[in-house]
Design a protein around this motif. Sequence first.
Motif: not given
Length: 432
Positions: A85, A89, A225-226, A237, A371, A375
């Motif tokens: 992962f 990013p 990611l946030r 997600t 990302t 993820f």
Amino acid sequence: MSSLTDRTSAARRRTPLNRSQIAGFWGAWAGWTLDGMDSFIYALVLTPALTELLPRSGYAATPANIGLAGSILFALFLVGWGMSFIWGPLADRFGRTKVLAGTIFTFAIFTGLAATSHNVWELGIYRFIAGVGIGGEWALAGTYVAEAWPEDRRKMGAGYLQTGYYAGFFLAAALNYTIGVHFGWRAMFLTGAVPVVVAILILLRVKESEKWQKAEAHAERAKPLREILGPAYRRRTWVACILLTIAIIGLWAGAVYEPSAVIQLASKAGMAKNDAIRMASLATGLLSIGTILGCLALPPLAERFGRRKTLAFYFAGMAVAITGSFGWAFYLPNGLAPFIAWLFVLGFFGGNFALFSLWLPEQFETRVRATAFAFCTSFGRFVGAGVNFLLGAAVLHMHTLGVPVALTALVFVAGLFVIPFAPETKGEVLPQ
């Protein structure tokens, strides 16, 4: 008649691909092919490699120990996949092509180093780091093709891209049939260093997607990611994470243990060791052909019936195929031929992974797309690592391969109840 004519004319008017889009696709496809080859090399050489390395590590090379050690090493490989992962990013910040090349360098170099292993611990370390690279390749290749190809062609592009992974299975089987049988498992791992050449070509020949360049030019420094775990994207997600977890558990349970199951059945049928290995290679080739066909069939089905209904069809097929192969054919008195026939069906429905290459990019905007892709795929691999460890323990406890693997069909049944919570993106353009 006029409707058919309109559809034919529309197909002829598809946006042509430019040189950069073609080169980018083949670079991503080749990387994904060699990624699949590297992944499946381990499954093919599992038994001979551990037969040699376990005694050097202080353990007897019994079938039970080989099964348990194989599951532990594959769990480590999946944890490495899960760590991938980190590439997402990086790709959202620095671009798709540079980071894609980096993933290929990583898995190629450490797959080649696996050929130098003196014990199972060294093999485990090399496979873990190779897994970090392999895990990132799918997310970045899928993101790149979705962004670089024209809107009217990207859906089929996802199907074409996914065939690469299973072409890699076929390539690994062909190498095992020739190089593996004659030169052993170390030579097989050495062939895994070849993708370094592809990484160099990607760096030199492939341009960044225009969508990423535009998003990068106008974007503030965000925390992707946030964002994908925030209110706007949280539900899609986690639903995508669950669906990908199901796909990874089932497919890898079947794919990893398929060569060992064929070797067991071939030996039971009276075949010599080398003949049994060749039979496993041929069976893997059939599995790969079935999966390639499943990948190619999926985009038209998804366009006609929608993403959710198509995934439900493939999940139901996986449940039936895993049960039919490992739960039924594996235990027949003369089960080799029926088992191999079921592998083609298992392969076809294993093409469900092509849907995620098509569907995931449609659910997220460009600034967070890589990302999100990385993820969601990584989450499933962490869970898959635990499941494969439990699977190895179940094989050791039950003294059989078939039933524990057959039980993974249940997760696909559970997946049918999760699919309705995912967004239906049929007919929608890729969000900017």
